[in-house]
Scaffold this motif. Structure first.
Motif, PDB file in Angstrom:
ATOM      1  N   PHE A  29      11.584   0.874  -3.728  1.00 48.27           N
ATOM      2  CA  PHE A  29      10.251   1.169  -3.248  1.00 48.27           C
ATOM      3  C   PHE A  29       9.883   2.628  -3.521  1.00 48.27           C
ATOM      4  O   PHE A  29      10.739   3.498  -3.439  1.00 48.27           O
ATOM      5  CB  PHE A  29      10.229   0.926  -1.736  1.00 48.27           C
ATOM      6  N   PRO A  30       8.623   2.941  -3.811  1.00 50.12           N
ATOM      7  CA  PRO A  30       8.272   4.365  -3.950  1.00 50.12           C
ATOM      8  C   PRO A  30       8.444   5.062  -2.604  1.00 50.12           C
ATOM      9  O   PRO A  30       8.105   4.495  -1.560  1.00 50.12           O
ATOM     10  CB  PRO A  30       6.790   4.337  -4.348  1.00 50.12           C
ATOM     11  N   GLU A  31       9.011   6.275  -2.659  1.00 52.16           N
ATOM     12  CA  GLU A  31       9.318   6.982  -1.411  1.00 52.16           C
ATOM     13  C   GLU A  31       8.062   7.389  -0.655  1.00 52.16           C
ATOM     14  O   GLU A  31       8.038   7.409   0.562  1.00 52.16           O
ATOM     15  CB  GLU A  31      10.127   8.245  -1.726  1.00 52.16           C
ATOM     16  N   THR A  32       7.013   7.717  -1.408  1.00 52.36           N
ATOM     17  CA  THR A  32       5.813   8.289  -0.769  1.00 52.36           C
ATOM     18  C   THR A  32       4.722   7.258  -0.503  1.00 52.36           C
ATOM     19  O   THR A  32       3.604   7.633  -0.157  1.00 52.36           O
ATOM     20  CB  THR A  32       5.239   9.420  -1.646  1.00 52.36           C
ATOM     21  N   ILE A  33       5.027   5.992  -0.642  1.00 50.25           N
ATOM     22  CA  ILE A  33       3.979   4.972  -0.459  1.00 50.25           C
ATOM     23  C   ILE A  33       3.480   4.914   0.992  1.00 50.25           C
ATOM     24  O   ILE A  33       2.356   4.483   1.256  1.00 50.25           O
ATOM     25  CB  ILE A  33       4.459   3.583  -0.959  1.00 50.25           C
ATOM     26  N   THR A  34       4.285   5.404   1.913  1.00 44.72           N
ATOM     27  CA  THR A  34       3.859   5.399   3.319  1.00 44.72           C
ATOM     28  C   THR A  34       2.956   6.594   3.651  1.00 44.72           C
ATOM     29  O   THR A  34       2.342   6.629   4.710  1.00 44.72           O
ATOM     30  CB  THR A  34       5.084   5.419   4.254  1.00 44.72           C
ATOM     31  N   ASP A  35       2.881   7.553   2.716  1.00 46.85           N
ATOM     32  CA  ASP A  35       2.032   8.733   2.917  1.00 46.85           C
ATOM     33  C   ASP A  35       0.578   8.355   2.607  1.00 46.85           C
ATOM     34  O   ASP A  35       0.264   7.970   1.473  1.00 46.85           O
ATOM     35  CB  ASP A  35       2.525   9.859   1.987  1.00 46.85           C
ATOM     36  N   PRO A  36      -0.334   8.473   3.582  1.00 48.02           N
ATOM     37  CA  PRO A  36      -1.729   8.080   3.305  1.00 48.02           C
ATOM     38  C   PRO A  36      -2.411   8.926   2.237  1.00 48.02           C
ATOM     39  O   PRO A  36      -3.403   8.498   1.645  1.00 48.02           O
ATOM     40  CB  PRO A  36      -2.424   8.237   4.668  1.00 48.02           C
ATOM     41  N   ASN A  37      -1.881  10.142   1.983  1.00 49.06           N
ATOM     42  CA  ASN A  37      -2.490  11.003   0.952  1.00 49.06           C
ATOM     43  C   ASN A  37      -2.250  10.495  -0.466  1.00 49.06           C
ATOM     44  O   ASN A  37      -2.865  10.979  -1.414  1.00 49.06           O
ATOM     45  CB  ASN A  37      -1.965  12.427   1.070  1.00 49.06           C
ATOM     46  N   THR A  38      -1.328   9.549  -0.625  1.00 51.17           N
ATOM     47  CA  THR A  38      -1.045   9.027  -1.965  1.00 51.17           C
ATOM     48  C   THR A  38      -1.848   7.742  -2.246  1.00 51.17           C
ATOM     49  O   THR A  38      -1.760   7.196  -3.336  1.00 51.17           O
ATOM     50  CB  THR A  38       0.451   8.721  -2.120  1.00 51.17           C
ATOM     51  N   LEU A  39      -2.577   7.279  -1.231  1.00 54.45           N
ATOM     52  CA  LEU A  39      -3.337   6.033  -1.392  1.00 54.45           C
ATOM     53  C   LEU A  39      -4.815   6.348  -1.602  1.00 54.45           C
ATOM     54  O   LEU A  39      -5.402   7.158  -0.874  1.00 54.45           O
ATOM     55  CB  LEU A  39      -3.153   5.141  -0.163  1.00 54.45           C
ATOM     56  N   HIS A  40      -5.403   5.709  -2.584  1.00 55.10           N
ATOM     57  CA  HIS A  40      -6.801   5.978  -2.930  1.00 55.10           C
ATOM     58  C   HIS A  40      -7.512   4.664  -3.192  1.00 55.10           C
ATOM     59  O   HIS A  40      -6.906   3.728  -3.723  1.00 55.10           O
ATOM     60  CB  HIS A  40      -6.893   6.834  -4.196  1.00 55.10           C
ATOM     61  N   THR A 320      11.066  -8.236  -0.570  1.00 52.98           N
ATOM     62  CA  THR A 320      11.583  -8.668   0.735  1.00 52.98           C
ATOM     63  C   THR A 320      12.006  -7.490   1.600  1.00 52.98           C
ATOM     64  O   THR A 320      11.803  -7.487   2.799  1.00 52.98           O
ATOM     65  CB  THR A 320      12.770  -9.620   0.547  1.00 52.98           C
ATOM     66  N   GLU A 321      12.589  -6.461   0.947  1.00 50.66           N
ATOM     67  CA  GLU A 321      13.041  -5.294   1.717  1.00 50.66           C
ATOM     68  C   GLU A 321      11.936  -4.249   1.711  1.00 50.66           C
ATOM     69  O   GLU A 321      11.657  -3.631   0.688  1.00 50.66           O
ATOM     70  CB  GLU A 321      14.318  -4.716   1.106  1.00 50.66           C
ATOM     71  N   LEU A 322      11.311  -4.097   2.839  1.00 50.52           N
ATOM     72  CA  LEU A 322      10.157  -3.206   2.925  1.00 50.52           C
ATOM     73  C   LEU A 322      10.449  -2.019   3.826  1.00 50.52           C
ATOM     74  O   LEU A 322      11.182  -2.152   4.809  1.00 50.52           O
ATOM     75  CB  LEU A 322       8.946  -3.964   3.484  1.00 50.52           C
ATOM     76  N   PRO A 323       9.893  -0.846   3.498  1.00 51.07           N
ATOM     77  CA  PRO A 323      10.080   0.285   4.404  1.00 51.07           C
ATOM     78  C   PRO A 323       9.318   0.051   5.708  1.00 51.07           C
ATOM     79  O   PRO A 323       8.444  -0.821   5.772  1.00 51.07           O
ATOM     80  CB  PRO A 323       9.503   1.466   3.621  1.00 51.07           C
ATOM     81  N   GLY A 324       9.617   0.844   6.712  1.00 51.36           N
ATOM     82  CA  GLY A 324       9.015   0.671   8.040  1.00 51.36           C
ATOM     83  C   GLY A 324       7.499   0.713   8.014  1.00 51.36           C
ATOM     84  O   GLY A 324       6.899   1.440   7.239  1.00 51.36           O
ATOM     85  N   GLY A 325       6.876  -0.064   8.840  1.00 54.01           N
ATOM     86  CA  GLY A 325       5.410  -0.062   8.943  1.00 54.01           C
ATOM     87  C   GLY A 325       4.743  -1.125   8.104  1.00 54.01           C
ATOM     88  O   GLY A 325       3.579  -1.436   8.313  1.00 54.01           O
ATOM     89  N   PHE A 326       5.467  -1.688   7.135  1.00 58.32           N
ATOM     90  CA  PHE A 326       4.870  -2.718   6.280  1.00 58.32           C
ATOM     91  C   PHE A 326       5.310  -4.112   6.731  1.00 58.32           C
ATOM     92  O   PHE A 326       6.404  -4.297   7.246  1.00 58.32           O
ATOM     93  CB  PHE A 326       5.285  -2.516   4.823  1.00 58.32           C
ATOM     94  N   HIS A 327       4.447  -5.062   6.471  1.00 62.55           N
ATOM     95  CA  HIS A 327       4.728  -6.453   6.840  1.00 62.55           C
ATOM     96  C   HIS A 327       5.058  -7.243   5.576  1.00 62.55           C
ATOM     97  O   HIS A 327       4.600  -6.896   4.483  1.00 62.55           O
ATOM     98  CB  HIS A 327       3.510  -7.059   7.558  1.00 62.55           C
ATOM     99  N   GLN A 328       5.787  -8.294   5.776  1.00 64.43           N
ATOM    100  CA  GLN A 328       6.227  -9.089   4.627  1.00 64.43           C
ATOM    101  C   GLN A 328       5.101 -10.012   4.142  1.00 64.43           C
ATOM    102  O   GLN A 328       4.300 -10.489   4.952  1.00 64.43           O
ATOM    103  CB  GLN A 328       7.426  -9.926   5.015  1.00 64.43           C
ATOM    104  N   VAL A 329       5.084 -10.240   2.826  1.00 69.21           N
ATOM    105  CA  VAL A 329       4.008 -11.040   2.245  1.00 69.21           C
ATOM    106  C   VAL A 329       4.580 -12.145   1.364  1.00 69.21           C
ATOM    107  O   VAL A 329       5.612 -11.962   0.715  1.00 69.21           O
ATOM    108  CB  VAL A 329       3.021 -10.111   1.478  1.00 69.21           C
ATOM    109  N   GLN A 330       3.921 -13.288   1.364  1.00 70.81           N
ATOM    110  CA  GLN A 330       4.331 -14.415   0.511  1.00 70.81           C
ATOM    111  C   GLN A 330       3.165 -14.769  -0.398  1.00 70.81           C
ATOM    112  O   GLN A 330       2.044 -14.979   0.074  1.00 70.81           O
ATOM    113  CB  GLN A 330       4.670 -15.627   1.367  1.00 70.81           C
ATOM    114  N   LEU A 331       3.455 -14.805  -1.713  1.00 70.62           N
ATOM    115  CA  LEU A 331       2.410 -15.142  -2.688  1.00 70.62           C
ATOM    116  C   LEU A 331       2.837 -16.416  -3.432  1.00 70.62           C
ATOM    117  O   LEU A 331       3.659 -16.345  -4.351  1.00 70.62           O
ATOM    118  CB  LEU A 331       2.209 -13.987  -3.671  1.00 70.62           C
TER     119      LEU A 331
END
Lengths: 441, 185
Positions: A29-40, A320-331
């Motif tokens: 997983f990207p390390e900074t994906i939980t940082d809101p400043n990296t999301l646009h 399947t293995e998600l960092p904290g704060g994220f929920h699992q998704v099924q597609l």
């Protein structure tokens, strides 16, 4: 509709900085994906065709194309910072001032359109830009005069130290006179506007130390009539029109026309023109207000639309293995081909045809006719493709809400989107904000 | 929303029967424009010499419920034309007295654009914003104001992608007959 943000990896650590133990495969997983400043949001991003990557505001370089005044939209010289014409701002509320000349008194009054600030200039001998009039009056003020005297004094001192020959003759004569005199420097100080501290100044400093002056200053601000009459209008700051370059490869991402009023671009490379558009809606058959409770499975509908002029193969991946704060998704349906964008996609008929049924309401005749000509979609089946027409696909998505999720927290889901077209192959992370988690019944 | 509540012209304009249109002879609408219920268009104001139209609307404009558009006062009791460009969407309860509103502009709900203000192309005005008299908003701007009365306007840069985004949303608003705001940074 859920908020879809695109992750820009520019804040990620470089590969050389990573530990040997960390895997570089896409499963990590990207390390900074939980940082809101990296999301646009997608319209905020550019796309570099050379690097085949999204570019956020941090990974682009700005170049000033033109400087202009935001009020009069006149182009200014690059060395200017403020409008040199008649554009002035209110010192109280910051809104623009209306300049009204008075021919009888040869003065100009400047009034604010929102507050009751009024400033009247001194009588003018001839017509001049108001910015210059205000600047002249500002220079006459005691504080500015003291500052300019001090500036002049230190400049002269520096010139003397350097032995600069450009010093005016009068000053050299004055200095040479002082040299021979006893206590010459005290004589210079006496003549100069820069004075030694007198008793009154010492007292004022003592008052300042006791916060008395600060208190009286506050009272002064409260007395609005005094403030209004004394405060000078502010000069309007200039605004810039920028061109954008990719920091990595230096290729041009955007080049606007230099005219401040023009909205034309010589070069434009937006992310919305390359990346497939992703939109998420709650499943019309389910009520998300009650379904997003801890431990439950919420059902959504994902629309993926091709923005390119060529067919693309899209792959949506959820891990399947998600960092904290994220929920699992099924597609259930994650790989598919999207057709190219129609040629005349801006025409109304074509646009309706390229709009998924879930985005069409029955509010107008055009949308009703379009919906009648399409097969009825059954959103109750969570394992099938709901709609696959033109350049878009509508697929189901299930989100498993954590059992220990707190109510009122935002449900976030990360998805890796990879697509391959004729001359493009890109993968990017999306974070879907699906709404707030509800309390368990 | 009933079909009988709307009048649809040959050029694709959709006008609610509950809209209050005064002086329709002085109102020019290009085409594919939606005028919702309770919209007030004041085209009956006395105009300055040389003007024939009081209000001019471009194509694919969307006026949500309760929008009021009146031409700005110019000299004495005479009014000048209020021009609104194409692909412009105006939110519920907004009052427009501007001289010029450009193309691809989104004005949020409950805004007030005071007389003779000028809004250039590709501008997003956030909900509840008050634009003062004679104020000019340059192209590619996002405008918001602080909540206090007479609050300072914040004019920031809008990304260039919005030129396309706003145009698309205005067309979708026309198709669905509902105000579709754009996601802003």
């Amino acid at each position: 509709m859920a908020k879809v943000s695109v992750f820009c990896p520019c804040s990620e650590r470089l590969t050389s900085e990573l530990d040997d133990t960390v895997s570089l495969e896409l499963s990590s997983f990207p390390e900074t994906i939980t940082d809101p400043n990296t999301l646009h949001i997608q319209p905020d991003l550019n796309f570099c065709n050379q690097c085949q990557a999204v570019r956020c505001r941090k990974c682009i370089e700005l170049e000033v194309v033109t400087k202009y005044c935001a009020r009069c939209l006149h182009e200014m010289k690059p060395e200017y910072s403020f409008c040199s014409r008649n554009c002035l701002d209110c010192p109280i509320c910051g809104n623009n001032l209306i300049v009204l000349p008075n021919k009888n008194t040869m003065t100009c009054s400047m009034s604010c359109s929102t507050c009751d600030y009024i400033y009247t200039s001194e009588p003018l001998e001839r017509l001049r830009p108001m910015a210059r009039v205000v600047k002249t009056e500002q220079n006459k003020r005691e504080s500015m005069r003291m500052f300019s005297d001090l500036q002049k004094f230190y400049l002269q001192q520096r010139q003397l130290e350097l032995g600069n020959e450009d010093i005016p003759k009068s000053i050299v004569t004055e200095y040479s006179k002082m040299k021979v005199k006893e206590y010459g420097i005290y004589e210079f100080m006496r003549r100069s506007t820069v004075r030694a501290l007198d008793e009154e100044t010492v007292e004022s400093f003592a008052r300042l130390a006791n916060n008395e002056s600060i208190l009286s200053y506050d009272i002064g601000l409260g007395d609005s009539s005094r403030f209004k009459s004394e405060a000078l209008p502010l000069q309007t700051k200039l605004r810039c029109k920028y061109a954008k370059r990719c920091k990595a490869c230096r290729s041009s991402l955007m080049k606007p026309d230099h005219d401040p009023t023009s909205v034309k671009f010589y070069k434009l490379s937006n992310a919305i023109d390359t990346l497939p558009s992703i939109r998420v809606y709650p499943n019309p058959n389910n009520n998300t207000d009650t379904s997003m409770t801890p431990g439950s499975i919420a059902s959504f509908v994902v629309v993926v639309q091709n923005a390119l002029d060529s067919d693309i193969n899209v792959n949506l991946s959820a891990y399947t293995e998600l960092p904290g704060g994220f929920h699992q998704v099924q597609l259930p349906k994650s790989s598919f081909t999207l057709h190219r964008k129609p040629e005349s996609h801006t025409k109304l008929e074509v646009l309706i045809d390229c709009t998924p049924s879930i985005e069409l309401s029955r509010g107008t005749k055009a949308s009703r006719v379009a919906l009648m000509n399409r097969p009825v979609i059954d959103y109750s089946d969570d394992d099938m493709v709901y709609e696959h027409r033109q350049n878009y696909i509508v697929v189901p998505m299930k989100v498993v809400i954590h059992e220990n999720s707190q109510p009122q927290t935002t449900v976030k889901v990360p998805i890796l989107v990879s697509f391959k077209g004729e001359d493009v192959a890109v993968a990017f992370w999306c974070v879907l904000e699906l709404g707030q988690c509800c309390a368990a019944a | 929303m009933e079909l009988v509540d709307w009048i649809e012209t040959e050029s694709g304009n959709r006008i609610s029967k509950h809209a209050l249109i005064h002086g329709s002879d002085h109102i020019l609408i290009a085409g594919n424009t939606t005028i919702s219920a309770k919209v007030e268009l004041h085209g009956d104001k006395p105009l300055v010499q040389g003007s024939t139209n009081a209000i001019q609307l471009g194509k694919f404009c969307y006026l949500d419920e309760g929008v009021v558009i009146s031409p700005p006062l110019c000299t004495g009791s005479r009014h000048k034309i209020c021009k609104i460009g194409s692909y412009t969407m105006i939110g519920r309860g907004t009052i427009v007295e501007s001289a010029n509103v450009g193309n691809r502009v989104v004005i949020g709900p409950n805004c007030k654009l005071h007389k003779s203000s000028t809004i250039y192309d590709c501008v997003v005005i956030k909900p509840n914003t008050i634009v003062p008299e004679n104020y000019t908003i340059p192209p590619f701007s996002i405008v918001s104001s602080s909540k206090s009365p007479g609050g300072v306007l914040r004019v920031e840069h809008l990304p260039e992608s919005y030129k396309k985004v706003v145009e698309l949303n205005s067309k979708l608003s026309y198709i669905n007959s509902q105000f579709i705001p754009s996601d802003t940074p």
